[in-house]
Design an enzyme around this catalytic site. Structure first.
Site, short mmCIF file in Angstrom:
data_model
loop_
_atom_site.label_atom_id
_atom_site.label_comp_id
_atom_site.label_asym_id
_atom_site.label_seq_id
_atom_site.Cartn_x
_atom_site.Cartn_y
_atom_site.Cartn_z
N HIS A 26 9.12 9.06 1.04
CA HIS A 26 8.83 8.27 -0.16
C HIS A 26 8.79 6.77 0.18
O HIS A 26 7.88 6.05 -0.22
CB HIS A 26 9.87 8.53 -1.24
CG HIS A 26 9.84 9.93 -1.77
ND1 HIS A 26 10.76 10.41 -2.67
CD2 HIS A 26 8.98 10.96 -1.52
CE1 HIS A 26 10.48 11.67 -2.95
NE2 HIS A 26 9.41 12.03 -2.27
N SER A 41 4.19 13.81 -2.15
CA SER A 41 4.97 12.74 -2.76
C SER A 41 4.96 11.44 -1.95
O SER A 41 5.01 10.35 -2.51
CB SER A 41 6.41 13.19 -3.00
OG SER A 41 7.00 13.65 -1.80
#
Length: 381
Positions: free
Chosen positions: A334, A283
Site C-alpha cells: 500500500h 490494492s
C-alpha cells in the site's frame, strides 16, 4: 460621449488587465473587502496580488491594514493548502507620512500614483518585466473600458475551457478493462488446480524468492490476482470509484501508466518487507491511484481543496491505519503503491500544470527508488 475615468480608476483597470491577461492571475472574492481587488496565481513570483485603492493617511492605519491583509492571506493559505504564501500589496493612495518598512516577511508593499509610475517602478519591473511595456491603447475612456473588459473576458473564457476539458465527464474504458481482467483471473485461479494457493503461484503471485529467481513479471501480474471473493469485491469497488476519477482527470494512457507503475512499486516494497509470504491484489495499484489524486488535487487545489482535505487525504490515512492494525494486509504494498502513484503522476504530467522539469524529476526519483529497492532485496538474500 466619452466616459470619464479618474487617475485611480485608470490605474486599477490597467493593473487588473495586466495581471489577468499577462501574468495569469485570477480575481478572487474576499468577503468584506472594499476598495481593493485580490488576485491569485499559485505559480507566480507572488501568489497573491492585492490592489488597494483606499486612502491610508498614517502609519497606524497602514499597520492595521497589513494586519487585516495577513488575516485574509491565512484564510487563503488554508483553502489552497499552501505552507508559504507571499503577497504583493500595491497601494494607490498612501499618505506622505506613511513609512514603508520591511518588517513583514510575507508582504511587500509598493506605492504607485500613476500609470507612468507603475511602468517606471524598478521593484515591479524586476519581478514582472512585461509591466513596463503594458499599456492601454491611446483611445478615449469608453474604449479603454471596452478593451479591458473584452481582454479579461477572453482570458477567462480560455481558462474556463481548460478546466472544462479536465473536469467534464468522460467515457470510462480502461477502468472497466482492468476490473474485467481481475475478475477473469480470479475465476481462472479457482479452477486452474485443486489447490487455490498453487493456482495463484502459477498465475503470477508476488514472492521474494520467485522474483529473485528471475520471474520479474510477478511484480505486475500479482496486481491482477486476489485471494478471496471478498478481497476481489472490495478492491474492484475501490478501483471503480477511484480509478474512474483518475481516468477522467488524467486521460486513459496516463492512467494505465500510473496504474502499472504503482503496482510495480507496491510489489517492490512488498518483497523488501515480506520475505516468504505470497502477495496478491490490486490494492497497491489502487493506493497508487490515491497518490495520483493527491498529486492532481494539490495542483488543482483551488477547485478540489474540499475534496482533498475532506475525502482523499482522510481515506488514505484511514486505509493505512487499517493496514497496520489488521492482520493479513500487505501494508508495505500500500505504501509503495501510494509513493509510486504520486511519482508516476509526476512522470506522465498533469495537463496545463506540469512542466518538463516535473516530468524528468518524477522519472529520476521513481527509478532511483526502484533501483535502490532491488539493491536492498538482493542484499537481503
Amino acid at each position: 460621449m466619452s466616459t470619464i475615468l479618474n487617475n485611480k480608476d485608470e490605474m486599477i483597470m490597467s493593473l487588473v488587465h495586466y495581471f489577468v491577461t499577462e501574468e495569469n492571475y485570477t480575481p478572487i472574492n474576499v468577503q468584506g473587502a472594499k476598495n481593493e481587488i485580490w488576485l491569485e496565481n499559485l505559480e507566480a513570483p507572488y501568489k497573491i496580488v492585492r490592489i488597494n485603492s483606499k486612502y491610508i493617511h498614517n502609519n497606524e492605519q497602514y499597520n492595521m491594514d497589513l494586519f487585516k491583509m495577513q488575516f485574509v492571506i491565512k484564510q487563503i493559505k488554508k483553502k489552497t493548502l499552501s505552507f508559504k504564501m507571499n503577497a504583493l500589496n500595491i497601494c494607490l493612495d498612501l499618505g506622505q507620512s506613511v513609512e514603508l518598512t520591511e518588517e513583514n516577511k510575507t508582504i511587500d508593499t509598493v506605492n504607485v500614483t500613476s500609470i507612468n509610475d507603475i511602468k517606471k517602478n524598478k521593484f515591479l519591473s524586476n519581478i514582472y518585466p512585461k509591466i513596463t511595456t503594458n499599456s492601454f491603447k491611446k483611445t478615449d475612456n469608453l474604449d479603454k473600458i471596452i478593451n479591458v473588459t473584452e481582454d479579461i473576458n477572453r482570458k477567462t473564457e480560455t481558462e474556463n475551457k481548460k478546466y472544462e476539458n479536465i473536469f467534464k465527464p468522460k467515457r470510462i474504458i480502461v477502468t472497466k478493462i482492468l476490473i474485467a481482467i481481475c475478475i477473469a483471473m480470479y475465476f481462472v485461479s479457482l479452477f486452474l488446480t485443486d489447490n487455490f494457493a498453487s493456482s495463484l503461484i502459477i498465475l503470477g503471485a508476488n514472492n521474494r524468492g520467485l522474483v529473485l529467481s528471475g520471474e520479474f513479471y510477478r511484480l505486475i501480474t500479482s496486481a491482477f490476482l486476489h485471494g478471496s471473493i471478498a478481497h476481489l469485491l472490495v478492491n474492484m469497488y475501490s478501483l471503480w470509484v477511484i480509478g474512474s476519477q483518475v481516468e477522467t482527470y488524467l486521460g486513459k494512457v496516463q492512467y494505465l501508466v500510473i496504474y502499472l507503475l504503482s503496482a510495480l512499486m507496491g510489489s517492490l516494497f512488498s518483497i523488501v518487507f515480506l520475505e516468504t509470504s505470497l502477495s496478491v491484489g490490486a490494492s497497491g495499484a489502487i493506493f497508487g491511484l490515491m497518490g495520483s489524486l493527491l498529486y492532481f488535487g494539490y495542483h488543482y487545489r483551488l477547485y478540489l481543496s474540499n475534496a482533498l482535505t475532506g475525502q482523499i487525504i482522510p481515506i488514505i490515512i484511514l486505509n493505512l491505519i487499517l493496514g497496520f492494525t489488521m492482520s493479513g494486509i500487505d501494508n508495505a504494498a500500500h505504501i509503495g503503491g501510494l509513493i509510486g502513484g504520486y511519482l508516476a503522476t509526476m512522470i506522465v504530467g498533469i495537463k496545463y500544470k506540469s512542466t518538463k522539469r516535473d516530468n524528468i524529476n518524477g522519472l529520476i526519483v521513481y527509478f532511483a527508488l526502484a533501483i535502490f529497492l532491488f539493491y536492498v532485496v538482493f542484499k537481503l538474500v
